[in-house]
Design a protein around this motif. Structure first.
Motif, PDB file in Angstrom:
ATOM      1  N   ASN A 170       0.832  -1.205   0.000  1.00 44.78           N
ATOM      2  CA  ASN A 170       0.000   0.000   0.000  1.00 44.78           C
ATOM      3  C   ASN A 170       0.868   1.256   0.000  1.00 44.78           C
ATOM      4  OD1 ASN A 170      -2.491  -1.392   0.149  1.00 44.78           O
ATOM      5  ND2 ASN A 170      -2.091  -1.813   2.308  1.00 44.78           N
ATOM      6  N   ASP A 171       1.985   1.182  -0.675  1.00 47.65           N
ATOM      7  CA  ASP A 171       2.951   2.271  -0.704  1.00 47.65           C
ATOM      8  C   ASP A 171       2.315   3.545  -1.258  1.00 47.65           C
ATOM      9  OD1 ASP A 171       5.121   3.897  -0.912  1.00 47.65           O
ATOM     10  OD2 ASP A 171       6.366   2.471  -2.024  1.00 47.65           O
ATOM     11  N   THR A 172       2.381   4.621  -0.486  1.00 48.76           N
ATOM     12  CA  THR A 172       1.783   5.886  -0.923  1.00 48.76           C
ATOM     13  C   THR A 172       2.535   6.490  -2.102  1.00 48.76           C
ATOM     14  OG1 THR A 172       3.106   7.064   0.721  1.00 48.76           O
ATOM     15  CG2 THR A 172       0.865   6.458   1.348  1.00 48.76           C
ATOM     16  N   SER A 173       3.732   5.978  -2.403  1.00 45.93           N
ATOM     17  CA  SER A 173       4.480   6.504  -3.544  1.00 45.93           C
ATOM     18  C   SER A 173       3.786   6.179  -4.861  1.00 45.93           C
ATOM     19  CB  SER A 173       5.903   5.936  -3.565  1.00 45.93           C
ATOM     20  OG  SER A 173       5.882   4.529  -3.788  1.00 45.93           O
ATOM     21  N   LEU A 174       2.782   5.287  -4.813  1.00 48.40           N
ATOM     22  CA  LEU A 174       2.038   4.968  -6.027  1.00 48.40           C
ATOM     23  C   LEU A 174       1.085   6.090  -6.421  1.00 48.40           C
ATOM     24  CD1 LEU A 174       1.165   1.182  -5.547  1.00 48.40           C
ATOM     25  CD2 LEU A 174       2.898   2.190  -7.000  1.00 48.40           C
ATOM     26  N   LYS A 175       1.003   7.137  -5.607  1.00 50.65           N
ATOM     27  CA  LYS A 175       0.183   8.289  -5.949  1.00 50.65           C
ATOM     28  C   LYS A 175       0.777   8.996  -7.168  1.00 50.65           C
ATOM     29  CE  LYS A 175      -2.862   8.201  -2.560  1.00 50.65           C
ATOM     30  NZ  LYS A 175      -4.303   8.052  -2.762  1.00 50.65           N
ATOM     31  N   TYR A 176      -0.084   9.428  -8.071  1.00 51.89           N
ATOM     32  CA  TYR A 176       0.372  10.132  -9.264  1.00 51.89           C
ATOM     33  C   TYR A 176      -0.711  11.135  -9.620  1.00 51.89           C
ATOM     34  CZ  TYR A 176       2.243  10.928 -13.962  1.00 51.89           C
ATOM     35  OH  TYR A 176       2.773  11.488 -15.102  1.00 51.89           O
ATOM     36  N   LYS A 177      -0.606  12.332  -9.070  1.00 49.83           N
ATOM     37  CA  LYS A 177      -1.666  13.332  -9.228  1.00 49.83           C
ATOM     38  C   LYS A 177      -1.702  13.867 -10.653  1.00 49.83           C
ATOM     39  CE  LYS A 177      -1.890  14.754  -4.400  1.00 49.83           C
ATOM     40  NZ  LYS A 177      -1.838  15.872  -3.423  1.00 49.83           N
ATOM     41  N   ILE A 178      -2.923  13.966 -11.168  1.00 50.53           N
ATOM     42  CA  ILE A 178      -3.127  14.443 -12.530  1.00 50.53           C
ATOM     43  C   ILE A 178      -4.513  15.082 -12.601  1.00 50.53           C
ATOM     44  CG2 ILE A 178      -3.950  12.151 -13.238  1.00 50.53           C
ATOM     45  CD1 ILE A 178      -2.779  12.706 -16.022  1.00 50.53           C
ATOM     46  N   SER A 179      -4.600  16.247 -13.223  1.00 46.44           N
ATOM     47  CA  SER A 179      -5.887  16.941 -13.305  1.00 46.44           C
ATOM     48  C   SER A 179      -6.784  16.231 -14.306  1.00 46.44           C
ATOM     49  CB  SER A 179      -5.675  18.390 -13.741  1.00 46.44           C
ATOM     50  OG  SER A 179      -5.295  18.450 -15.111  1.00 46.44           O
ATOM     51  N   HIS A 180      -8.075  16.543 -14.249  1.00 46.55           N
ATOM     52  CA  HIS A 180      -9.024  15.901 -15.156  1.00 46.55           C
ATOM     53  C   HIS A 180      -8.722  16.244 -16.601  1.00 46.55           C
ATOM     54  CE1 HIS A 180     -12.061  15.822 -11.585  1.00 46.55           C
ATOM     55  NE2 HIS A 180     -11.093  14.946 -11.457  1.00 46.55           N
ATOM     56  N   SER A 181      -8.362  17.491 -16.860  1.00 47.87           N
ATOM     57  CA  SER A 181      -8.030  17.902 -18.226  1.00 47.87           C
ATOM     58  C   SER A 181      -6.781  17.175 -18.724  1.00 47.87           C
ATOM     59  CB  SER A 181      -7.814  19.415 -18.284  1.00 47.87           C
ATOM     60  OG  SER A 181      -9.003  20.102 -17.969  1.00 47.87           O
ATOM     61  N   GLU A 182      -5.785  17.029 -17.853  1.00 43.26           N
ATOM     62  CA  GLU A 182      -4.567  16.307 -18.218  1.00 43.26           C
ATOM     63  C   GLU A 182      -4.863  14.833 -18.462  1.00 43.26           C
ATOM     64  OE1 GLU A 182      -1.148  18.827 -15.788  1.00 43.26           O
ATOM     65  OE2 GLU A 182      -2.341  17.310 -14.742  1.00 43.26           O
ATOM     66  N   LEU A 183      -5.787  14.302 -17.691  1.00 38.23           N
ATOM     67  CA  LEU A 183      -6.183  12.902 -17.839  1.00 38.23           C
ATOM     68  C   LEU A 183      -6.831  12.670 -19.203  1.00 38.23           C
ATOM     69  CD1 LEU A 183      -6.266  10.231 -16.258  1.00 38.23           C
ATOM     70  CD2 LEU A 183      -8.506  10.921 -15.377  1.00 38.23           C
TER      71      LEU A 183
END
Length: 357
Positions: A105-118
Motif C-alpha cells: 500500500n505504498d503511498t508513492s504509487l500516488k500520481y496526481k493528474i488533473s481531469h483535463s490532463e487525464l
C-alpha cells in the motif's frame, strides 16, 4: 474545467422513458429495457446528488440470519454459470501454486493528474492505437460540452473505480462515471470505461461472461502505451500492474471458495470454516486464500471478471506480435464473429511470470 453530467440532459431521458412506459402496447422486452434505463438514471442522479452508497445502507440493516438464505441463492447463481466457464476458471487455479504475493500500500504509487490532463493523456493513447473509429468515438464521448463523463472525487461505490451506463434509445449514448483516486489508475479506469462505451455501440450479441473483456484489454493496452512512451517510470508501472493483479487473485480465490462450499453442500458435508480450511490446505495456493471472506459475494460477478480476464490474456499474447490483429480479434469475439478461443492456465502462468520479473 470540471467534467460533469448535465442534470437537464438526464431529466430529458427520464421523461422519454417514463412516457414510453405509458404505452399499453409495449412488448415485455421493451418494457424491461425502459425500466432498466430508469433504474440507471436513478443511480446517475444519486451520484449527482453526492448520496452515499445505497447498498451499504441496505446491507447494514439485514438480519444476520438472512445470510443463510442469501448463500442458498449464491449457490444457485454458481450452478447457473455455464459448466465450461466454471471449469476454465477452476483449471486456471493451478497457475497459482507456490505463488508468493505481497500486499503493498505504498503511498508513492500516488500520481496526481488533473481531469483535463487525464483526458489529454487518454487522447494520446487513442491516437497511439491507430484506430480511426475508436479515436472519433473517444473525441465525441469526452467532448466537454456533451457531458458524458463525470469525475467523482468521493467514490460512489467503494469497491468500484468506474461505471458505464448505456442507453440505446432514442439514440445510443453512454455515460461514464470515474471515481478518481489520484493515481495512474484513473487513466486505466477512464480507458477501461471508454472501451465499454466504444465496443457496446455495435455489439450484436452480448455474452454476459465477456462483458469485462474490452475493459481488461484496454487496461493492458494503456499500460503498454505508458511503457512505450516512457511517460512514467517502468518500475512505477510494474508496481501498478502488480497491485492490480492482486485484485484478480482475490477474485480467483473467492470463486474457488464458493465452488468448494457448493461442492460440500451438494454432498451433505459440513461447510463450516474448519472443514473448508481442511480442504483448502491440500492445495499449493492455500496460503493466499482468506476463508473469512468466503461466501459473501455473487460468484457470477467473479466469473464475469475472471472469464473476461482470461480471454484478455489471449489477446495480450496476440498483441505482442500483431497489434491490429489483437484489436480485430477483440471485436470478432465481442460481436460473436468467432468463438471464444480455448483458454488454459498457460496464459495465466505467462502473465504471472511477466509480473514477477
Amino acid at each position: 474545467m470540471e467534467y460533469n453530467w448535465d442534470i437537464n440532459k438526464i431529466n430529458k431521458l427520464k421523461q422519454i422513458y417514463t412516457n414510453l412506459l405509458k404505452n399499453n402496447h409495449l412488448s415485455k422486452e421493451d418494457k424491461i429495457t425502459y425500466i432498466n434505463y430508469l433504474s440507471n438514471i436513478k443511480d446517475i442522479k444519486k451520484v449527482l446528488n453526492h448520496l452515499s452508497n445505497p447498498l451499504s445502507n441496505i446491507m447494514n440493516s439485514i438480519n444476520p440470519y438472512i445470510f443463510l438464505l442469501l448463500f442458498s441463492q449464491i449457490q444457485k447463481d454458481y450452478q447457473n454459470i455455464p459448466q465450461n466457464i466454471r471449469q476454465t476458471i477452476l483449471k486456471s487455479l493451478s497457475a497459482f501454486q507456490n505463488l508468493n504475493i505481497t500486499y503493498n500500500n505504498d503511498t508513492s504509487l500516488k500520481y496526481k493528474i488533473s481531469h483535463s490532463e487525464l483526458i489529454a493523456l487518454s487522447h494520446d493513447f487513442f491516437k497511439w492505437l491507430h484506430h480511426k473509429k475508436y479515436l472519433e468515438l473517444f473525441e465525441k464521448y469526452t467532448n466537454f460540452h456533451n457531458h458524458q463523463i463525470h469525475f467523482q472525487k468521493k467514490p460512489y461505490f467503494e469497491s468500484t473505480l468506474g461505471l458505464t451506463y448505456l442507453f440505446f434509445y432514442p439514440k445510443y449514448i453512454p455515460f461514464f462515471l470515474i471515481n478518481t483516486t489520484n493515481t495512474i489508475n484513473d487513466f486505466l479506469t477512464l480507458n477501461h470505461e471508454l472501451a465499454h462505451g466504444i465496443i457496446a455501440k455495435n455489439e450484436n450479441n452480448n455474452n454476459l461472461y465477456l462483458s469485462e473483456l474490452e475493459g481488461f484489454f484496454f487496461e493492458f493496452l494503456s499500460l503498454q502505451f505508458l511503457k512505450e512512451k516512457k511517460i512514467i517510470s517502468a518500475k512505477y508501472l510494474d508496481q501498478v500492474e502488480y497491485q492490480n493483479f492482486i485484485f484478480i487473485i482475490e477474485n480467483f480465490m473467492a470463486f474457488y471458495l464458493c465452488a468448494l462450499k457448493t461442492h460440500l453442500n451438494e454432498h451433505n458435508i459440513s461447510s463450516n470454516k474448519k472443514t473448508v480450511a481442511q480442504y483448502v490446505s491440500h492445495h499449493k495456493f492455500a496460503h493466499i486464500i482468506n476463508i473469512n471472506s468466503f461466501g459473501e459475494e455473487n460468484p457470477q460477478t467473479h466469473a464475469i471478471y475472471l472469464y473476461s480476464f482470461l480471454t484478455s490474456l489471449k489477446l495480450e499474447q496476440i498483441f505482442f506480435y500483431d497489434r491490429e490483429l489483437a484489436i480485430h480479434q477483440l471485436e470478432a469475439i465481442k460481436y460473436s464473429q468467432i468463438p471464444v478461443p480455448n483458454l488454459d492456465a498457460s496464459y495465466l502462468r505467462k502473465k504471472i511470470k511477466l509480473i514477477k520479473k
